[in-house]
Write a protein that holds these residues in place. Structure first.
Motif, PDB file in Angstrom:
ATOM      1  N   ASP A  47      46.022  82.762 -18.042  1.00  0.00           N
ATOM      2  CA  ASP A  47      46.932  81.455 -17.726  1.00  0.00           C
ATOM      3  C   ASP A  47      47.144  81.252 -16.170  1.00  0.00           C
ATOM      4  OD1 ASP A  47      48.797  79.514 -17.231  1.00  0.00           O
ATOM      5  OD2 ASP A  47      50.604  80.685 -18.240  1.00  0.00           O
ATOM      6  N   ALA A  48      46.430  80.140 -15.864  1.00  0.00           N
ATOM      7  CA  ALA A  48      46.356  79.985 -14.120  1.00  0.00           C
ATOM      8  C   ALA A  48      47.720  79.947 -13.620  1.00  0.00           C
ATOM      9  CB  ALA A  48      45.683  78.610 -13.978  1.00  0.00           C
ATOM     10  N   THR A  49      48.734  80.043 -14.511  1.00  0.00           N
ATOM     11  CA  THR A  49      50.242  79.875 -13.874  1.00  0.00           C
ATOM     12  C   THR A  49      50.682  81.270 -13.773  1.00  0.00           C
ATOM     13  OG1 THR A  49      51.301  79.181 -15.908  1.00  0.00           O
ATOM     14  CG2 THR A  49      50.423  77.532 -14.265  1.00  0.00           C
ATOM     15  N   SER A  50      50.116  82.150 -14.277  1.00  0.00           N
ATOM     16  CA  SER A  50      50.816  83.394 -14.499  1.00  0.00           C
ATOM     17  C   SER A  50      51.119  83.964 -13.062  1.00  0.00           C
ATOM     18  CB  SER A  50      49.796  84.542 -15.249  1.00  0.00           C
ATOM     19  OG  SER A  50      48.717  84.775 -14.557  1.00  0.00           O
ATOM     20  N   ASN A  51      52.133  85.026 -13.054  1.00  0.00           N
ATOM     21  CA  ASN A  51      52.377  85.523 -11.824  1.00  0.00           C
ATOM     22  C   ASN A  51      52.030  86.889 -12.001  1.00  0.00           C
ATOM     23  OD1 ASN A  51      53.812  83.772 -10.354  1.00  0.00           O
ATOM     24  ND2 ASN A  51      55.695  84.142 -11.263  1.00  0.00           N
ATOM     25  N   ASN A  52      50.781  87.204 -11.377  1.00  0.00           N
ATOM     26  CA  ASN A  52      50.034  88.419 -11.508  1.00  0.00           C
ATOM     27  C   ASN A  52      50.725  89.383 -10.437  1.00  0.00           C
ATOM     28  OD1 ASN A  52      47.631  89.859  -9.879  1.00  0.00           O
ATOM     29  ND2 ASN A  52      47.440  90.234 -12.166  1.00  0.00           N
ATOM     30  N   ARG A  53      50.839  90.616 -10.568  1.00  0.00           N
ATOM     31  CA  ARG A  53      51.592  91.724  -9.738  1.00  0.00           C
ATOM     32  C   ARG A  53      50.933  91.741  -8.342  1.00  0.00           C
ATOM     33  NH1 ARG A  53      51.005  96.255  -8.022  1.00  0.00           N
ATOM     34  NH2 ARG A  53      49.333  96.882  -9.344  1.00  0.00           N
ATOM     35  N   LEU A  54      49.629  91.857  -8.322  1.00  0.00           N
ATOM     36  CA  LEU A  54      48.598  91.956  -7.329  1.00  0.00           C
ATOM     37  C   LEU A  54      48.850  90.858  -6.449  1.00  0.00           C
ATOM     38  CD1 LEU A  54      45.344  93.535  -8.513  1.00  0.00           C
ATOM     39  CD2 LEU A  54      47.130  94.648  -7.049  1.00  0.00           C
ATOM     40  N   LEU A  55      48.812  89.671  -7.039  1.00  0.00           N
ATOM     41  CA  LEU A  55      49.066  88.260  -6.092  1.00  0.00           C
ATOM     42  C   LEU A  55      50.450  88.352  -5.578  1.00  0.00           C
ATOM     43  CD1 LEU A  55      47.440  85.746  -8.452  1.00  0.00           C
ATOM     44  CD2 LEU A  55      46.642  86.311  -6.239  1.00  0.00           C
ATOM     45  N   VAL A  56      51.403  88.717  -6.412  1.00  0.00           N
ATOM     46  CA  VAL A  56      52.827  88.607  -5.770  1.00  0.00           C
ATOM     47  C   VAL A  56      53.117  89.712  -4.636  1.00  0.00           C
ATOM     48  CG1 VAL A  56      55.370  88.918  -6.609  1.00  0.00           C
ATOM     49  CG2 VAL A  56      53.811  87.650  -8.057  1.00  0.00           C
ATOM     50  N   ASP A  57      52.482  90.894  -4.787  1.00  0.00           N
ATOM     51  CA  ASP A  57      52.779  92.115  -4.064  1.00  0.00           C
ATOM     52  C   ASP A  57      52.036  91.892  -2.789  1.00  0.00           C
ATOM     53  OD1 ASP A  57      54.470  92.895  -5.796  1.00  0.00           O
ATOM     54  OD2 ASP A  57      53.320  94.567  -6.186  1.00  0.00           O
ATOM     55  N   TYR A  58      50.737  91.126  -2.903  1.00  0.00           N
ATOM     56  CA  TYR A  58      49.885  91.552  -1.825  1.00  0.00           C
ATOM     57  C   TYR A  58      49.316  90.099  -1.137  1.00  0.00           C
ATOM     58  CZ  TYR A  58      50.001  96.199  -3.087  1.00  0.00           C
ATOM     59  OH  TYR A  58      50.305  97.356  -3.350  1.00  0.00           O
ATOM     60  N   PHE A  59      49.397  89.059  -1.730  1.00  0.00           N
ATOM     61  CA  PHE A  59      49.221  87.770  -1.689  1.00  0.00           C
ATOM     62  C   PHE A  59      50.343  86.693  -1.586  1.00  0.00           C
ATOM     63  CE2 PHE A  59      45.418  90.125  -2.710  1.00  0.00           C
ATOM     64  CZ  PHE A  59      44.742  90.125  -1.492  1.00  0.00           C
ATOM     65  N   TYR A  60      51.352  87.051  -1.593  1.00  0.00           N
ATOM     66  CA  TYR A  60      52.669  86.310  -1.433  1.00  0.00           C
ATOM     67  C   TYR A  60      52.771  85.185  -2.406  1.00  0.00           C
ATOM     68  CZ  TYR A  60      52.051  88.198   3.398  1.00  0.00           C
ATOM     69  OH  TYR A  60      51.859  88.962   4.196  1.00  0.00           O
ATOM     70  N   GLY A  61      52.331  85.683  -3.776  1.00  0.00           N
ATOM     71  CA  GLY A  61      52.391  84.878  -4.941  1.00  0.00           C
ATOM     72  C   GLY A  61      51.417  83.829  -5.119  1.00  0.00           C
ATOM     73  N   GLY A  62      50.384  83.729  -4.023  1.00  0.00           N
ATOM     74  CA  GLY A  62      49.389  82.895  -3.624  1.00  0.00           C
ATOM     75  C   GLY A  62      48.625  82.421  -5.254  1.00  0.00           C
ATOM     76  N   LYS A  63      48.411  81.209  -5.238  1.00  0.00           N
ATOM     77  CA  LYS A  63      47.707  80.475  -6.419  1.00  0.00           C
ATOM     78  C   LYS A  63      46.266  80.153  -5.830  1.00  0.00           C
ATOM     79  CE  LYS A  63      50.773  81.148  -9.309  1.00  0.00           C
ATOM     80  NZ  LYS A  63      50.904  82.317 -10.408  1.00  0.00           N
ATOM     81  N   ASN A  64      45.921  80.325  -4.514  1.00  0.00           N
ATOM     82  CA  ASN A  64      44.757  79.922  -4.077  1.00  0.00           C
ATOM     83  C   ASN A  64      44.395  80.976  -2.838  1.00  0.00           C
ATOM     84  OD1 ASN A  64      42.548  78.265  -3.250  1.00  0.00           O
ATOM     85  ND2 ASN A  64      43.578  77.017  -1.953  1.00  0.00           N
ATOM     86  N   VAL A  65      44.091  82.033  -3.440  1.00  0.00           N
ATOM     87  CA  VAL A  65      43.769  83.162  -2.535  1.00  0.00           C
ATOM     88  C   VAL A  65      42.207  83.132  -1.959  1.00  0.00           C
ATOM     89  CG1 VAL A  65      43.737  85.576  -2.087  1.00  0.00           C
ATOM     90  CG2 VAL A  65      45.569  84.598  -3.449  1.00  0.00           C
ATOM     91  N   ILE A 110      42.220  83.358 -10.149  1.00  0.00           N
ATOM     92  CA  ILE A 110      43.246  84.166 -10.666  1.00  0.00           C
ATOM     93  C   ILE A 110      42.907  85.280 -11.780  1.00  0.00           C
ATOM     94  CG2 ILE A 110      45.470  84.179 -11.848  1.00  0.00           C
ATOM     95  CD1 ILE A 110      46.060  81.540 -10.158  1.00  0.00           C
ATOM     96  N   ARG A 111      41.735  84.978 -12.650  1.00  0.00           N
ATOM     97  CA  ARG A 111      41.418  85.550 -13.694  1.00  0.00           C
ATOM     98  C   ARG A 111      41.086  87.056 -12.758  1.00  0.00           C
ATOM     99  NH1 ARG A 111      35.806  83.665 -14.538  1.00  0.00           N
ATOM    100  NH2 ARG A 111      35.670  85.087 -12.582  1.00  0.00           N
ATOM    101  N   ASP A 112      40.099  87.067 -11.818  1.00  0.00           N
ATOM    102  CA  ASP A 112      39.824  88.363 -11.343  1.00  0.00           C
ATOM    103  C   ASP A 112      40.960  89.174 -10.973  1.00  0.00           C
ATOM    104  OD1 ASP A 112      37.469  86.928 -11.489  1.00  0.00           O
ATOM    105  OD2 ASP A 112      36.943  87.023  -9.558  1.00  0.00           O
ATOM    106  N   PHE A 113      42.036  88.634 -10.598  1.00  0.00           N
ATOM    107  CA  PHE A 113      43.176  89.409 -10.009  1.00  0.00           C
ATOM    108  C   PHE A 113      43.771  89.977 -11.441  1.00  0.00           C
ATOM    109  CE2 PHE A 113      42.915  86.829  -6.386  1.00  0.00           C
ATOM    110  CZ  PHE A 113      43.152  87.664  -5.409  1.00  0.00           C
ATOM    111  N   VAL A 114      43.992  89.232 -12.290  1.00  0.00           N
ATOM    112  CA  VAL A 114      44.458  89.651 -13.542  1.00  0.00           C
ATOM    113  C   VAL A 114      43.738  90.709 -14.478  1.00  0.00           C
ATOM    114  CG1 VAL A 114      45.075  89.077 -16.065  1.00  0.00           C
ATOM    115  CG2 VAL A 114      45.674  87.563 -13.888  1.00  0.00           C
TER     116      VAL A 114
END
Length: 133
Positions: A47-65, A110-114
């Motif tokens: 799910d492209a809208t999922s809040n992945n922990r790595l994104l939240v903790d290290y990329f400020y919840g970014g959806k376009n890292v 986002i798939r890669d982070f998940v």
């Protein structure tokens, strides 16, 4: 500038490094990287809208890292005292700097982070999506 050389054979992965052309078959790619090269990519849909922990903790919840953000995170060692997160960020760094080797402004799916965070990256078919991550 990427290291990959465009060529027609989908069963080979060509790189140019230090003035030499290197050719790897899918089997060699899997042996060298330890990553799987075949399977069904749809099994790893997220799910492209999922809040992945790595994104939240290290990329400020970014959806376009972008790759450049991942490089900065890796260089700055943002994971602090978490060895597990250090390994996960390092795996993402390896995948996006050596396997894909795309430009720094390319967004990371986002798939890669998940799949790195949940450990299923080991079963993901990296070679089949390397030209279009």
């Amino acid at each position: 500038m990427t290291l990959e050389i465009d060529q027609e054979n989908k069963d080979e992965f060509w790189l140019r490094a230090n003035g030499s052309n290197l050719c790897f078959t899918i089997v060699e790619f899997a042996l060298i990287t330890g990553l799987k090269c075949n399977g069904n990519e749809e099994d790893f849909a997220v799910d492209a809208t999922s809040n992945n922990r790595l994104l939240v903790d290290y990329f400020y919840g970014g959806k376009n890292v972008k790759k450049e953000h991942l490089i900065k995170c890796f260089d700055d060692k943002r994971w602090e005292s978490s060895d597990e997160d250090a390994v996960k960020v390092s795996i993402l760094y390896f995948i996006h700097n050596f396997i894909f080797s795309q430009q720094n402004d390319v967004p990371i799916p986002i798939r890669d982070f998940v799949i790195v965070d949940n450990g299923t990256y080991e079963q993901f078919l990296w070679e089949s999506c390397h030209s279009n991550p």
